[in-house]
Every structure is written in C-alpha cells, then in structure tokens.
Write an enzyme that holds these catalytic residues in place. Structure first.
Site, mmCIF file in Angstrom:
data_model
loop_
_atom_site.group_PDB
_atom_site.id
_atom_site.type_symbol
_atom_site.label_atom_id
_atom_site.label_comp_id
_atom_site.label_asym_id
_atom_site.label_seq_id
_atom_site.Cartn_x
_atom_site.Cartn_y
_atom_site.Cartn_z
ATOM 1 N N ASP A 1 -0.889 6.435 6.747
ATOM 2 C CA ASP A 1 -2.021 5.548 6.507
ATOM 3 C C ASP A 1 -2.021 4.543 7.659
ATOM 4 O O ASP A 1 -1.074 3.765 7.816
ATOM 5 C CB ASP A 1 -1.815 4.835 5.165
ATOM 6 C CG ASP A 1 -2.870 3.770 4.865
ATOM 7 O OD1 ASP A 1 -3.709 3.474 5.733
ATOM 8 O OD2 ASP A 1 -2.832 3.224 3.745
ATOM 9 N N LYS B 1 -11.159 -2.463 8.401
ATOM 10 C CA LYS B 1 -10.308 -3.441 9.070
ATOM 11 C C LYS B 1 -10.561 -3.477 10.579
ATOM 12 O O LYS B 1 -10.653 -4.532 11.169
ATOM 13 C CB LYS B 1 -8.836 -3.129 8.791
ATOM 14 C CG LYS B 1 -8.502 -3.204 7.300
ATOM 15 C CD LYS B 1 -7.093 -2.721 7.008
ATOM 16 C CE LYS B 1 -6.806 -2.706 5.524
ATOM 17 N NZ LYS B 1 -6.830 -4.023 4.889
ATOM 18 N N TRP C 1 0.829 -1.217 0.000
ATOM 19 C CA TRP C 1 0.000 0.000 0.000
ATOM 20 C C TRP C 1 0.855 1.256 0.000
ATOM 21 O O TRP C 1 0.519 2.249 -0.657
ATOM 22 C CB TRP C 1 -0.988 -0.045 1.159
ATOM 23 C CG TRP C 1 -1.811 -1.296 1.102
ATOM 24 C CD1 TRP C 1 -1.819 -2.334 1.989
ATOM 25 C CD2 TRP C 1 -2.700 -1.686 0.038
ATOM 26 N NE1 TRP C 1 -2.655 -3.336 1.557
ATOM 27 C CE2 TRP C 1 -3.207 -2.965 0.366
ATOM 28 C CE3 TRP C 1 -3.106 -1.072 -1.153
ATOM 29 C CZ2 TRP C 1 -4.110 -3.645 -0.455
ATOM 30 C CZ3 TRP C 1 -4.007 -1.756 -1.965
ATOM 31 C CH2 TRP C 1 -4.497 -3.016 -1.620
#
Length: 360
Positions: free
Chosen positions: A171, A195, A101
């Site tokens: 993030d 999540k 990511w």
C-alpha cells in the site's frame, strides 16, 4: 480569501495548475460541449481520457507490460479485503505491521485466512520501521504485505523487506509518485489517490498479470475480483470518471516537473527544511527515528497538549491549515506532498520559529 497552505494528510493539496485547467474545462471539455462530470464512461472522449491517463502513469513509473493498471473505487481500505480474496491461494499471508493502516489490513486478512504478523513496530508507537532483512516468512505464505509510507506516524521503508521469494504487496497511498518505484519488485502496488495524486474516490492498483486469476476465494464479490476489472479495462461498471480525469492531469503535471526522480529530489529538499528545524528546535520535536523518516508526512510535538492546541489554532489563523495530528496520536503533522510548494514549508518553519520565540 487567498489560497492557504494546506498540510492535510488527505484529501490533500493538488497542483494549482491542474485545478485551473480543470476549472477552464468544467463546462466544456475540449469542445465536446459538456463537463467530464456529465459524459458517458462509454464515450470515445472518456475512453481517450482513461487510456491517456494509464499511458502517462506507465511512462512515469516504467510499468512493465506484464502488469495491469486498474482505476477502481472503494479506496485503499477496500483492497484490505480484495487482496486476500484474490491472492490467498494457500490461505496464508504474512503482514508487517508498521502503522494503523497495515494493522487494519492485517485484521481484515485474518477474516479470510491465516494472517501472520511477522514484524511490528507497535511496541514504540510505530515510530520506526523494523529490521526486515531476515524475517520469519511462512513457507506457505501467498504474499508479504506492507504499508510503505505510514501517513499517521510519519515512517517510510527506505529498503523493501526481504520476502525470500514471496510476492510483495504494498500500500503506497501516501508516497505514491513521490519518488521512483521499481514496479517489478512488487506483485501488487496500490494506493488511494487522495493524498498525492488526485481527488478522493479513486484507488489505483498495479498488479502482475499472473496474479489475476479466476480461481479466487469462494464468495469473492464479482466487483472485487481483479479479473473482472482487468478484463474490462476498469470499465466493468461506471468508474470514478472525474477523479480519473484529474489524476490524468496530475500525471501530465508530474511529467512536466521532470518525472519521479526530479520529484524525489524536490521532496527531499522540502523535507530537509522542516526536519532540520525540528532537530535544532528547543520546543518542537519530531517523533520518528531519523533513518525511517517519511518525506511526505512529518509528525511533531511540543510535549505539552495545551501548547500543541495553541500552535494549531494560531497556525490556522495565519493560513497554515490542517496541521493537527491524527486523533490517535495527537500533536501536529505536516503532510508535504508533491503539490506542496517549497515556499509553503519555508513559511511554516518561519512561523514555527516565531511561535517558539513568543512562547518560551
């Protein structure tokens, strides 16, 4: 069929208490005669929902008054573009690449300016966090970007990078609200909620007010300007109302658990059970350098692809689902987010011991 133990990396397990509350309110939210799914985002009822959710999040994270909380759409991946478009004033940004990511965010930023990869752990399949104590920070860098917890590879920054005074953007999708964060150390801290916080469809962006400006990159879509969203308190257009409502319930659940320090201690206890077994097992091995292990995502392997596949299949048949590793790395991965009860991890380890004994 009863509830399974869901080890999915996301969308992921939610607190049962929250799901039951939402079920009870599905047809009639607090006497208004309709579901939250049906009500106007301009209504007084929903206004109360989003404001209460924001306040509970501020309480949990001790968010200072000079930070805005935005409930947005597009997932964390859309922020890969929004961040450089809003923050790249000098056209330069530094990226630390510790997983897929962060790598995607770096590649996306390269479309808008000079993105500099100042550190990476790709040389060892992202199995560690590089030393970030003395990085070659670019003098013109508008910000330094990290992905704080790497869902796929199971690594976590235990200490934030030394950004030498530059704005830190993080993030935190897969470690969001799993432990306390000192928000003032970040210019932007954001995460997709699917999540650890709520259902897919919401991304929460916490951003320092001085970074919310009109002079964004030319061509930035109106919807991707932080100022557009901040000026309208996340209600510029119809937000993901039901997702925000569930997030609000999770925030209240977290407060009931004792807050983020209590969650951190609980998560450490959970993770220790699984890591201790992996360290002593002759069959199963963790794939991450010990000091950089995540509390949320635990990847492991047997070293034999056929045995890995057999384990995943038998685990699922026994009620332990979504243990297959990410397609880019294989093996297995147990995501043990806040809502995963400790007995879920204990029972998984019991099953792993049994599997090991039967497959020596």
């Amino acid at each position: 069929m009863g509830r399974v133990y869901n080890f999915s990396a996301g969308p992921a397990v939610l607190p049962e208490e929250v799901l039951k509350e939402a079920a009870d309110e599905m047809l009639d939210y607090k006497g208004c005669g309709m579901s939250v799914m049906e009500m106007s985002h301009r209504s007084k009822v929903f206004d109360d929902i989003i404001k209460e959710a924001e306040q509970d999040l501020r309480d949990l994270m001790n968010i200072p008054d000079n930070y805005k909380v935005l409930f947005l759409q597009g997932g964390a991946s859309q922020q890969f573009s929004a961040i450089p478009m809003n923050l790249m004033k000098n056209g330069v940004a530094d990226y630390i690449v510790t997983g897929q990511w962060a790598k995607k965010a770096y590649q996306e930023a390269s479309r808008y300016g000079k993105a500099v990869k100042i550190a990476s752990s790709e040389d060892k399949t992202f199995s560690y966090i590089p030393d970030c104590s003395d990085l070659p920070i670019d003098e013109d860098a508008d910000y330094v970007y990290i992905c704080e917890n790497n869902t796929i590879y199971g690594t976590k920054y235990k200490k934030l990078p030394n950004t030498k005074g530059k704005t830190l953007v993080a993030d935190v999708s897969s470690c969001f609200l799993s432990e306390p964060h000192d928000v003032e150390k970040y210019g932007v801290i954001y995460g997709g909620v699917q999540k650890n916080v709520g259902p897919a469809g919401v991304v929460i962006v916490i951003i320092r007010e001085d970074l919310i400006r009109d002079d964004v990159m030319e061509g930035t879509p109106t919807m991707l300007k932080y100022k557009t969203q901040a000026d309208k308190d996340s209600l510029y257009n119809t937000p993901p109302c039901y997702g925000i409502y569930i997030c609000g319930k999770v925030f209240k659940w977290l407060k009931k658990q004792g807050g983020l320090q209590a969650m951190k201690e609980y998560n450490e206890k959970k993770a220790k059970i699984l890591y201790d077994f992996l360290d002593e097992s002759e069959m199963f091995k963790g794939t991450v350098v010990k000091k950089d292990r995540s509390l949320m995502n635990v990847p492991f392997v047997t070293g034999d692809k056929e045995l890995d596949a057999k384990f995943v299949a038998e685990a699922e048949a026994n009620g332990f689902v979504n243990l297959k590793g990410h397609r880019t790395v294989g093996g297995m991965r147990a995501s043990i987010y806040n809502a995963m009860p400790i007995e879920g991890v204990e029972k998984l380890v019991e099953f792993m011991k049994k599997f090991e004994a039967e497959n020596k």
